[in-house]
Design a protein around this motif. Structure first.
Motif, PDB file in Angstrom:
ATOM      1  N   PHE A  81       0.817  -1.033  -0.024  1.00 24.68           N
ATOM      2  CA  PHE A  81       0.037  -0.015  -0.136  1.00 24.68           C
ATOM      3  C   PHE A  81       0.839   1.142  -0.009  1.00 24.68           C
ATOM      4  CE2 PHE A  81      -2.133   3.389   2.130  1.00 24.68           C
ATOM      5  CZ  PHE A  81      -3.530   3.526   1.565  1.00 24.68           C
ATOM      6  N   ILE A  82       1.878   1.261   0.714  1.00 25.54           N
ATOM      7  CA  ILE A  82       2.922   2.490   0.965  1.00 25.54           C
ATOM      8  C   ILE A  82       3.611   2.679  -0.328  1.00 25.54           C
ATOM      9  CG2 ILE A  82       4.938   3.514   2.088  1.00 25.54           C
ATOM     10  CD1 ILE A  82       3.989   2.100   4.680  1.00 25.54           C
ATOM     11  N   LEU A  83       4.068   1.467  -1.075  1.00 26.35           N
ATOM     12  CA  LEU A  83       4.657   1.509  -2.202  1.00 26.35           C
ATOM     13  C   LEU A  83       3.696   2.352  -3.406  1.00 26.35           C
ATOM     14  CD1 LEU A  83       7.367   1.286  -3.684  1.00 26.35           C
ATOM     15  CD2 LEU A  83       6.342  -1.298  -4.336  1.00 26.35           C
ATOM     16  N   ALA A  84       2.475   1.822  -3.407  1.00 24.47           N
ATOM     17  CA  ALA A  84       1.491   2.283  -4.336  1.00 24.47           C
ATOM     18  C   ALA A  84       1.332   3.801  -4.057  1.00 24.47           C
ATOM     19  CB  ALA A  84       0.407   1.321  -4.271  1.00 24.47           C
ATOM     20  N   SER A  85       1.108   3.972  -2.886  1.00 27.79           N
ATOM     21  CA  SER A  85       0.566   5.411  -2.622  1.00 27.79           C
ATOM     22  C   SER A  85       1.733   6.297  -3.109  1.00 27.79           C
ATOM     23  CB  SER A  85       0.468   5.533  -1.062  1.00 27.79           C
ATOM     24  OG  SER A  85      -0.788   4.526  -0.658  1.00 27.79           O
ATOM     25  N   ILE A  86       3.146   6.083  -2.613  1.00 33.08           N
ATOM     26  CA  ILE A  86       4.110   6.993  -3.038  1.00 33.08           C
ATOM     27  C   ILE A  86       4.024   7.328  -4.334  1.00 33.08           C
ATOM     28  CG2 ILE A  86       6.517   7.029  -3.232  1.00 33.08           C
ATOM     29  CD1 ILE A  86       6.968   5.422  -0.618  1.00 33.08           C
ATOM     30  N   PHE A  87       3.609   6.354  -5.527  1.00 33.60           N
ATOM     31  CA  PHE A  87       3.612   6.705  -6.803  1.00 33.60           C
ATOM     32  C   PHE A  87       2.203   7.231  -7.373  1.00 33.60           C
ATOM     33  CE2 PHE A  87       7.114   3.484  -6.611  1.00 33.60           C
ATOM     34  CZ  PHE A  87       7.944   4.179  -7.501  1.00 33.60           C
ATOM     35  N   ALA A  88       1.307   6.960  -6.795  1.00 33.03           N
ATOM     36  CA  ALA A  88      -0.165   7.195  -7.300  1.00 33.03           C
ATOM     37  C   ALA A  88      -0.479   8.590  -6.735  1.00 33.03           C
ATOM     38  CB  ALA A  88      -1.015   6.250  -6.340  1.00 33.03           C
ATOM     39  N   VAL A  89      -0.087   8.930  -5.658  1.00 31.63           N
ATOM     40  CA  VAL A  89      -0.457  10.398  -5.166  1.00 31.63           C
ATOM     41  C   VAL A  89       0.046  11.494  -5.991  1.00 31.63           C
ATOM     42  CG1 VAL A  89      -0.489  12.060  -3.241  1.00 31.63           C
ATOM     43  CG2 VAL A  89      -0.784   9.972  -2.764  1.00 31.63           C
ATOM     44  N   PRO A  90       1.249  11.542  -6.487  1.00 31.22           N
ATOM     45  CA  PRO A  90       1.899  12.661  -7.057  1.00 31.22           C
ATOM     46  C   PRO A  90       1.320  12.491  -8.527  1.00 31.22           C
ATOM     47  CG  PRO A  90       3.749  11.415  -6.386  1.00 31.22           C
ATOM     48  CD  PRO A  90       2.514  10.840  -5.757  1.00 31.22           C
ATOM     49  N   ILE A  91       1.382  11.180  -9.101  1.00 30.71           N
ATOM     50  CA  ILE A  91       0.983  11.045 -10.373  1.00 30.71           C
ATOM     51  C   ILE A  91      -0.297  11.162 -10.503  1.00 30.71           C
ATOM     52  CG2 ILE A  91       0.754   9.457 -12.330  1.00 30.71           C
ATOM     53  CD1 ILE A  91       3.086   7.925 -11.231  1.00 30.71           C
ATOM     54  N   GLY A  92      -1.271  10.998  -9.649  1.00 24.28           N
ATOM     55  CA  GLY A  92      -2.803  11.153  -9.730  1.00 24.28           C
ATOM     56  C   GLY A  92      -2.997  12.687  -9.684  1.00 24.28           C
ATOM     57  N   ILE A  93      -2.280  13.492  -8.879  1.00 22.36           N
ATOM     58  CA  ILE A  93      -2.568  15.020  -8.806  1.00 22.36           C
ATOM     59  C   ILE A  93      -2.186  15.644 -10.170  1.00 22.36           C
ATOM     60  CG2 ILE A  93      -1.740  17.061  -7.799  1.00 22.36           C
ATOM     61  CD1 ILE A  93      -1.641  15.388  -5.063  1.00 22.36           C
ATOM     62  N   LEU A  94      -1.186  15.067 -10.720  1.00 19.26           N
ATOM     63  CA  LEU A  94      -0.641  15.646 -12.094  1.00 19.26           C
ATOM     64  C   LEU A  94      -1.736  15.097 -13.295  1.00 19.26           C
ATOM     65  CD1 LEU A  94       3.304  14.851 -11.788  1.00 19.26           C
ATOM     66  CD2 LEU A  94       2.044  17.158 -11.835  1.00 19.26           C
ATOM     67  N   MET A  95      -2.087  13.971 -12.907  1.00 24.43           N
ATOM     68  CA  MET A  95      -3.064  13.568 -14.011  1.00 24.43           C
ATOM     69  C   MET A  95      -4.271  14.551 -14.219  1.00 24.43           C
ATOM     70  SD  MET A  95      -3.538   9.493 -14.054  1.00 24.43           S
ATOM     71  CE  MET A  95      -4.901   9.336 -14.698  1.00 24.43           C
ATOM     72  N   GLY A  96      -4.948  14.832 -13.000  1.00 22.73           N
ATOM     73  CA  GLY A  96      -5.934  15.769 -12.641  1.00 22.73           C
ATOM     74  C   GLY A  96      -5.919  17.122 -13.128  1.00 22.73           C
ATOM     75  N   VAL A 138       1.351  -8.003  -5.670  1.00 23.15           N
ATOM     76  CA  VAL A 138      -0.333  -8.127  -5.647  1.00 23.15           C
ATOM     77  C   VAL A 138      -1.109  -7.148  -5.037  1.00 23.15           C
ATOM     78  CG1 VAL A 138      -2.412  -9.611  -4.938  1.00 23.15           C
ATOM     79  CG2 VAL A 138      -0.229 -10.644  -5.873  1.00 23.15           C
ATOM     80  N   ILE A 139      -1.027  -6.450  -3.873  1.00 23.65           N
ATOM     81  CA  ILE A 139      -1.352  -5.417  -3.163  1.00 23.65           C
ATOM     82  C   ILE A 139      -1.042  -4.255  -4.131  1.00 23.65           C
ATOM     83  CG2 ILE A 139      -1.325  -4.119  -0.926  1.00 23.65           C
ATOM     84  CD1 ILE A 139      -2.405  -7.010  -0.679  1.00 23.65           C
ATOM     85  N   PHE A 140       0.119  -3.933  -4.434  1.00 23.46           N
ATOM     86  CA  PHE A 140       0.683  -2.783  -5.231  1.00 23.46           C
ATOM     87  C   PHE A 140      -0.424  -2.935  -6.466  1.00 23.46           C
ATOM     88  CE2 PHE A 140       2.691  -1.011  -8.680  1.00 23.46           C
ATOM     89  CZ  PHE A 140       3.139   0.011  -7.978  1.00 23.46           C
ATOM     90  N   LEU A 141      -0.483  -3.568  -7.240  1.00 19.81           N
ATOM     91  CA  LEU A 141      -1.176  -3.637  -8.537  1.00 19.81           C
ATOM     92  C   LEU A 141      -2.750  -3.492  -8.269  1.00 19.81           C
ATOM     93  CD1 LEU A 141       0.672  -6.255 -10.599  1.00 19.81           C
ATOM     94  CD2 LEU A 141       0.774  -3.887 -11.020  1.00 19.81           C
ATOM     95  N   GLY A 142      -3.227  -4.250  -7.137  1.00 17.60           N
ATOM     96  CA  GLY A 142      -4.431  -4.045  -6.771  1.00 17.60           C
ATOM     97  C   GLY A 142      -5.035  -2.739  -6.298  1.00 17.60           C
ATOM     98  N   THR A 143      -4.142  -1.816  -5.799  1.00 13.79           N
ATOM     99  CA  THR A 143      -4.397  -0.301  -5.238  1.00 13.79           C
ATOM    100  C   THR A 143      -4.037   0.629  -6.045  1.00 13.79           C
ATOM    101  OG1 THR A 143      -2.444  -0.443  -3.630  1.00 13.79           O
ATOM    102  CG2 THR A 143      -4.876  -1.360  -2.887  1.00 13.79           C
ATOM    103  N   PHE A 144      -2.948   0.334  -6.802  1.00  6.39           N
ATOM    104  CA  PHE A 144      -2.301   1.511  -7.429  1.00  6.39           C
ATOM    105  C   PHE A 144      -3.253   2.309  -8.550  1.00  6.39           C
ATOM    106  CE2 PHE A 144       0.437   2.914 -11.195  1.00  6.39           C
ATOM    107  CZ  PHE A 144       0.893   4.277 -10.577  1.00  6.39           C
ATOM    108  N   PHE A 145      -3.625   1.532  -9.281  1.00 11.16           N
ATOM    109  CA  PHE A 145      -4.355   1.996 -10.481  1.00 11.16           C
ATOM    110  C   PHE A 145      -5.630   2.644  -9.995  1.00 11.16           C
ATOM    111  CE2 PHE A 145      -1.632  -0.830 -12.418  1.00 11.16           C
ATOM    112  CZ  PHE A 145      -0.888  -0.183 -13.624  1.00 11.16           C
ATOM    113  N   GLN A 146      -6.364   1.798  -8.915  1.00 14.69           N
ATOM    114  CA  GLN A 146      -7.473   2.460  -8.122  1.00 14.69           C
ATOM    115  C   GLN A 146      -7.349   3.856  -7.858  1.00 14.69           C
ATOM    116  OE1 GLN A 146     -10.275   0.855  -9.222  1.00 14.69           O
ATOM    117  NE2 GLN A 146      -8.941  -1.060  -9.630  1.00 14.69           N
TER     118      GLN A 146
END
Length: 264
Positions: A81-96, A138-146
């Motif tokens: 979860f932490i690994l997914a969040s580290i990447f998803a938060v900045p990329i998600g903000i940039l995407m939006g 598995v946890i990373f892929l299950g949460t990152f894209f969501q």
């Protein structure tokens, strides 16, 4: 009058009433469980009685095996979860916020988030093996894209007037992003991290499906083979309790770390 205020939309209730209603819901579920088991409505192999689950818990607490399974699962859940969040938060903000970034990333994200994580397990085994790394992925892929989709939606909903006001007051692009855009996004980001943390817990059994020898998911799957419903329920309740703890943590962190957010 009391019931009218209780069931009026968007109307606050006092803390005592809230706690009482919460306890009532728990008591109803527990009473139904007791009725089904002690009343002989369901066979023992189908649903273990409450005292059997308690006994199974005491036994595994005494020999420390429950804590061993909890520790192994927490390492997998938190790492992924932490690994997914580290990447998803900045990329998600940039995407939006930036259409160019959205055009680059959204097609891949839209495709990947519909693929069941369990379908990727054979590839993960080939790529990273059958160790703890595979479970973390598995946890990373299950949460990152969501997370990407949810966080980008939060960023996209930030009013452009807020950005324009910052430019009018003399802020440059870097300050607009770091001092206006990111703080405005963080309450919604924290809420979405809290939601996706719940999803991460639901992927636990899938993550520990292959070549696991410890973890709550493994404990549940191993108990299923012998129809030990008391151990299955113990594992389910343990996951639920740990999930509630992480949920309360996110609520606490939102209040403490984001004091500018009035909507708690």
């Amino acid at each position: 009058m009391w019931t009218r205020s209780l069931f009026s939309p968007k109307t606050d209730i006092d803390k005592g009433t809230y706690v009482t209603l919460s306890l009532i819901s728990v008591v109803i579920i527990l009473a139904l469980w007791c009725l089904l088991t002690y009343g002989g409505i369901t066979p023992k192999d189908f649903l273990a009685a409450p005292h059997e689950v308690v006994a199974a818990g005491i036994k595994r607490i005494a020999n420390m095996s429950l804590f061993e399974h909890m520790g192994a699962s927490l390492v997998v859940i938190l790492s992924g979860f932490i690994l997914a969040s580290i990447f998803a938060v900045p990329i998600g903000i940039l995407m939006g916020s930036f259409r160019a970034v959205q055009a680059l990333i959204e097609p891949i994200t839209g495709f990947m988030r519909y693929i069941p994580v369990s379908a990727l397990i054979p590839l993960l085994i080939l790529w990273v093996g059958i160790g703890v790394e595979q479970k973390i992925m598995v946890i990373f892929l299950g949460t990152f894209f969501q997370q990407l989709i949810l966080i980008s939606d939060v960023s996209a909903r930030i009013s452009k007037d807020l950005i324009d006001c910052a430019y009018t007051l003399g802020a440059d692009r870097r300050r607009v992003v770091t001092r206006v855009l990111v703080p405005a996004c963080m309450p919604g980001v924290m809420d979405n991290l809290r939601v996706t943390m719940g999803w991460a817990w639901t992927y636990l059994v899938v993550a520990e499906l292959v070549a696991a020898d410890t973890g709550l998911g493994y404990m549940i799957l191993n108990a299923m083979r012998g129809l030990f419903t008391d151990v299955i329920l113990l594992g389910v309740f343990t996951i639920g309790i740990l999930g509630l703890i992480t949920d309360f943590f996110f609520k606490w962190a939102r209040r403490r770390l984001l004091p500018w957010s009035a909507d708690f």
